[in-house]
Structures are given as structure tokens and as C-alpha cells.
Enzyme design. Sequence first.
Site, PDB file in Angstrom:
ATOM      1  N   CYS A 117       0.821  -1.231   0.000  1.00 32.55           N
ATOM      2  CA  CYS A 117       0.000   0.000   0.000  1.00 32.55           C
ATOM      3  C   CYS A 117       0.846   1.269   0.000  1.00 32.55           C
ATOM      4  O   CYS A 117       0.335   2.353  -0.272  1.00 32.55           O
ATOM      5  CB  CYS A 117      -0.954   0.005   1.190  1.00 32.55           C
ATOM      6  SG  CYS A 117      -2.084  -1.393   1.163  1.00 32.55           S
ATOM      7  N   HIS A 254      -2.845   7.390   2.470  1.00 33.04           N
ATOM      8  CA  HIS A 254      -3.329   6.135   1.879  1.00 33.04           C
ATOM      9  C   HIS A 254      -4.772   5.906   2.317  1.00 33.04           C
ATOM     10  O   HIS A 254      -5.103   6.040   3.498  1.00 33.04           O
ATOM     11  CB  HIS A 254      -2.430   4.986   2.333  1.00 33.04           C
ATOM     12  CG  HIS A 254      -2.982   3.636   2.011  1.00 33.04           C
ATOM     13  ND1 HIS A 254      -3.473   3.322   0.768  1.00 33.04           N
ATOM     14  CD2 HIS A 254      -3.127   2.522   2.778  1.00 33.04           C
ATOM     15  CE1 HIS A 254      -3.904   2.067   0.786  1.00 33.04           C
ATOM     16  NE2 HIS A 254      -3.698   1.562   1.989  1.00 33.04           N
ATOM     17  N   ASN A 284      -9.997   0.111  -0.124  1.00 30.63           N
ATOM     18  CA  ASN A 284      -8.534   0.147  -0.126  1.00 30.63           C
ATOM     19  C   ASN A 284      -8.034  -0.416  -1.454  1.00 30.63           C
ATOM     20  O   ASN A 284      -8.123  -1.624  -1.695  1.00 30.63           O
ATOM     21  CB  ASN A 284      -8.012  -0.678   1.056  1.00 30.63           C
ATOM     22  CG  ASN A 284      -6.501  -0.626   1.176  1.00 30.63           C
ATOM     23  OD1 ASN A 284      -5.808  -0.169   0.264  1.00 30.63           O
ATOM     24  ND2 ASN A 284      -5.995  -1.096   2.298  1.00 30.63           N
TER      25      ASN A 284
HETATM   26  N1  ACO Z   1     -18.770  -8.014   9.040  1.00 28.60           N
HETATM   27  C1  ACO Z   1     -19.306  -8.262  10.239  1.00 28.60           C
HETATM   28  N2  ACO Z   1     -18.589  -8.670  11.312  1.00 28.60           N
HETATM   29  C2  ACO Z   1     -17.255  -8.808  11.134  1.00 28.60           C
HETATM   30  C3  ACO Z   1     -16.620  -8.544   9.890  1.00 28.60           C
HETATM   31  C4  ACO Z   1     -17.442  -8.149   8.825  1.00 28.60           C
HETATM   32  N3  ACO Z   1     -16.944  -7.877   7.615  1.00 28.60           N
HETATM   33  N4  ACO Z   1     -15.305  -8.757  10.031  1.00 28.60           N
HETATM   34  C5  ACO Z   1     -15.111  -9.128  11.301  1.00 28.60           C
HETATM   35  N5  ACO Z   1     -16.273  -9.150  11.962  1.00 28.60           N
HETATM   36  C6  ACO Z   1     -16.522  -9.495  13.362  1.00 28.60           C
HETATM   37  C7  ACO Z   1     -15.402 -10.277  13.973  1.00 28.60           C
HETATM   38  O1  ACO Z   1     -15.540 -11.656  13.696  1.00 28.60           O
HETATM   39  C8  ACO Z   1     -15.575  -9.970  15.442  1.00 28.60           C
HETATM   40  O2  ACO Z   1     -16.606 -10.786  15.942  1.00 28.60           O
HETATM   41  P1  ACO Z   1     -16.470 -11.409  17.410  1.00 28.60           P
HETATM   42  O3  ACO Z   1     -16.405 -10.232  18.347  1.00 28.60           O
HETATM   43  O4  ACO Z   1     -17.720 -12.198  17.530  1.00 28.60           O
HETATM   44  O5  ACO Z   1     -15.220 -12.219  17.403  1.00 28.60           O
HETATM   45  C9  ACO Z   1     -16.084  -8.542  15.435  1.00 28.60           C
HETATM   46  O6  ACO Z   1     -16.587  -8.296  14.115  1.00 28.60           O
HETATM   47  C10 ACO Z   1     -15.013  -7.524  15.752  1.00 28.60           C
HETATM   48  O7  ACO Z   1     -13.883  -7.830  14.978  1.00 28.60           O
HETATM   49  P2  ACO Z   1     -12.562  -7.017  15.100  1.00 28.60           P
HETATM   50  O8  ACO Z   1     -11.532  -7.600  14.216  1.00 28.60           O
HETATM   51  O9  ACO Z   1     -12.245  -6.823  16.548  1.00 28.60           O
HETATM   52  O10 ACO Z   1     -13.057  -5.618  14.506  1.00 28.60           O
HETATM   53  P3  ACO Z   1     -12.290  -4.267  14.493  1.00 28.60           P
HETATM   54  O11 ACO Z   1     -13.104  -3.267  15.216  1.00 28.60           O
HETATM   55  O12 ACO Z   1     -10.859  -4.407  14.849  1.00 28.60           O
HETATM   56  O13 ACO Z   1     -12.373  -3.875  12.959  1.00 28.60           O
HETATM   57  C11 ACO Z   1     -11.051  -3.860  10.958  1.00 28.60           C
HETATM   58  C12 ACO Z   1     -11.799  -4.725  11.980  1.00 28.60           C
HETATM   59  C13 ACO Z   1     -12.057  -2.970  10.252  1.00 28.60           C
HETATM   60  C14 ACO Z   1     -10.380  -4.787   9.970  1.00 28.60           C
HETATM   61  C15 ACO Z   1     -10.011  -3.014  11.710  1.00 28.60           C
HETATM   62  O14 ACO Z   1      -9.228  -3.804  12.537  1.00 28.60           O
HETATM   63  C16 ACO Z   1      -9.154  -2.270  10.758  1.00 28.60           C
HETATM   64  O15 ACO Z   1      -9.585  -1.343  10.114  1.00 28.60           O
HETATM   65  N6  ACO Z   1      -7.857  -2.632  10.659  1.00 28.60           N
HETATM   66  C17 ACO Z   1      -6.971  -2.009   9.717  1.00 28.60           C
HETATM   67  C18 ACO Z   1      -6.907  -2.888   8.566  1.00 28.60           C
HETATM   68  C19 ACO Z   1      -6.617  -2.179   7.293  1.00 28.60           C
HETATM   69  O16 ACO Z   1      -7.012  -1.074   7.030  1.00 28.60           O
HETATM   70  N7  ACO Z   1      -5.906  -2.892   6.486  1.00 28.60           N
HETATM   71  C20 ACO Z   1      -5.671  -2.447   5.182  1.00 28.60           C
HETATM   72  C21 ACO Z   1      -4.432  -2.998   4.695  1.00 28.60           C
HETATM   73  S1  ACO Z   1      -3.113  -2.273   5.439  1.00 28.60           S
HETATM   74  C22 ACO Z   1      -2.987  -0.835   4.860  1.00 28.60           C
HETATM   75  O17 ACO Z   1      -3.518  -0.514   3.875  1.00 28.60           O
HETATM   76  C23 ACO Z   1      -2.219   0.010   5.682  1.00 28.60           C
END
Ligand code: ACO
Length: 327
Positions: A117, A254, A284
Site C-alpha cells: 500500500c 493512503h 482500499n
Molecule cells: N462483518 C461483520 N462482522 C465482522 C466482519 C465483517 N466484515 N469482520 C469481522 N467481523 C466481526 C469479527 O468476527 C468480530 O466478531 P467477534 O467479536 O464475535 O469475534 C467482530 O466483528 C469484531 O472484529 P474485530 O476484528 O475486533 O473488529 P475491528 O473493530 O478491529 O475492525 C477492521 C476490523 C475494520 C479490519 C479493523 O481492525 C481495521 O480497520 N484494521 C486495519 C486494517 C486495514 O485497514 N488494512 C488495510 C491494509 S493495510 C494498509 O492498507 C495500511
Amino acid sequence: MTNPSLRSVVLGVGSYLPARTLTNHDLAKIVDTSDEWIFQRTGIKERHIAAEGETTSMLGEKAARAALANAGLVPDDIDLIIVGTSTPDWTFPSTATQIQAALGITHGAAFDLQAVCSGFVFALATAEKFLRSGSHKRALVIGAETFSRIIDWEDRTTCVLFGDGAGAMVIEARPSSGAASERGILTTHLRSDGRHRDKLHVDGGPSATRTVGHLRMEGKEVFKFAVGKVTDVVADAFAATGVTPDELDWFVPHQANRRIIDMSAQKLGIAPKKVIATVHLHGNTSAASIPLALSAATADGRIKQGDLVMLEAVGGGFTWGSALIRW
Ligand code: ACO
């Protein structure tokens, strides 16, 4: 040795998104998710998906042609093409050479650069160093991706985040006195830390598995790293130029996640009105995201000639970087 009398000036930007859109509601029919969950946590509303047979180089070529038109140039004016991509058409030859051929360019050099990215910022930093050295005159810097091809469409924790697209920028070496008030790229800062592979990686590759593989991510860890650490390269850009957050006109990070974007800006003391965010429109798109955002913000008249624009990216590796530009 770098020629201190040259600076890389932005002449044009362009972008391309594939025709097919996939909304959060569409995704809710494929995996157990909802528009509310995705939008609340990421700010994403929809993403674009390349058609069958539509490759990364095809997206990149369209973005490149748009950037050339925006710059008032023709392909023959370009003697360097650098493409940031993690989803190349082929293992080799490079996507950059495919775009070069599609544009009908037979002189100069074209190569890919892999920083996930952060690919666009790494490619831009590389191109501007070539230009400042005097070895090349005009570069096309492209970020182009088809992440839909490496997504595990059964994994709701990743498939909701990514999309396909391409963006491009044309830069030209021009004489400069070195003043921060003069147009061009003022400074770039790149960092990497290879210890973090497991947090964000693709579980396949020619040498390790002989397969293409799928994207795997520890979302929470990536989030923490993106907000907690990578703002150091923006601080480095401020320190190198003496520019303060107040003097910035635009912050173009980004486009991974709206929460990461807003928290990074807040941490850096950059006012929300200066933040360019287009992640709701395309998700993304990895290396394509910054030039996609730049294209949108120049087309609608927000970014204007003379503005101070800070780019910032973070990606798998981890890699991260910044570029400060007098537009
Ligand atoms: N829809 C519904 N529920 C979901 C989904 C979904 N798509 N994905 C996960 N869940 C559930 C999980 O299973 C979990 O359930 P549980 O509590 O029963 O176990 C719950 O939602 C919470 O999951 P978390 O992973 O704790 O959610 P979080 O609030 O951390 O959000 C996310 C997840 C959006 C991926 C966040 O961590 C994030 O934005 N991370 C950054 C990732 C990113 O941007 N990566 C891009 C690539 S890197 C880059 O570009 C820099």
C-alpha cells in the site's frame, strides 16, 4: 550525485476505476456482514472490481492516459515509468513494461516497485530521485492494483476492505533554486520494518509456494501500527523542510480506512478540513489509493497549483513513507 538545481514538478494526475461496483449491500449477500458494520469501522461504501480478463496493466494504462491528458503531454514525452503494484499481470515481465508497450513507448526504462500500500509513495520517491539526478526527464508514476484477485472471498474480515483501481502522476525535472515556495516535490521519507510479515501478507508466491495465494491480515495489529507508528515519516518531512502542519493545504493519506485517516490527521495536528478522503468510493486500492484521491481532489478544484500537499502511506512489510509536494 543529486543535482541540486533540479526538482520534480507535478504536471498532471489521472485515475481509472473498473466499471463494476460492489456495494456493502452486495457483499452482505456473499458473506455474513452488513453495510452498517463495514461503514462504521472503515468508512467504505463501495469498491470497484475489474472485469474478467481486465488486468492491472489495463487499469494502469487508462490512468496513465488520463494523467498524460491532464498534463497536456503524449506518451512519447515519457522516458521513465515506475509502477507500484502487488498484483502484477504476470510474475514477469513487469506490469510497467506492459503499460509502456500499451502506450507505444519504446525508449527509456520501465519497472515495477513492490511496497504494497506504500507502493505509490515509494515509486514517487524513486522517480523523483531519478529526475533530480538528471538521468531522466519525465516520469509516469503509477499505482495500479487488482486486489480482487488475491482476496479470499469467503473471509469477511478482509474481503470487505479492498477494491481494484489505478492512479497515475506525471512529473518533470525542472530547474529550481531550492526554495520551498517553488513548485515540485520538496522532500520524501521512506521506512520499512520486515519483522511484521505475519500481520499483513499474501500466503502464496512463486518461490515459497508456486501459487498466487490470498491476502491474510491481523486487522487490529495493522490498525495499531498504521495509527501509532507511521506518522513519524510525516514528522520527518516537517522537520526536513521547516513546514508546519498549519502551513499544509492538504493531507492525502493512503485510503485504507476512514478511522485510520482521521486518527492519523488528528495525531499530526492537521485540521479535518485539510484531509482528502475518497475511501468511501473505492475501498482500499493499495498502491492506487493516493493517486485516486489526488485525481479526485484536483478534478474538483480543491488541490490547486501552489498548494502544499502531504502524502502519507503505510503498507505490508511493513513499509511506510511520506512526500511533501508544492503542487
Ligand atoms: N462483518 C461483520 N462482522 C465482522 C466482519 C465483517 N466484515 N469482520 C469481522 N467481523 C466481526 C469479527 O468476527 C468480530 O466478531 P467477534 O467479536 O464475535 O469475534 C467482530 O466483528 C469484531 O472484529 P474485530 O476484528 O475486533 O473488529 P475491528 O473493530 O478491529 O475492525 C477492521 C476490523 C475494520 C479490519 C479493523 O481492525 C481495521 O480497520 N484494521 C486495519 C486494517 C486495514 O485497514 N488494512 C488495510 C491494509 S493495510 C494498509 O492498507 C495500511
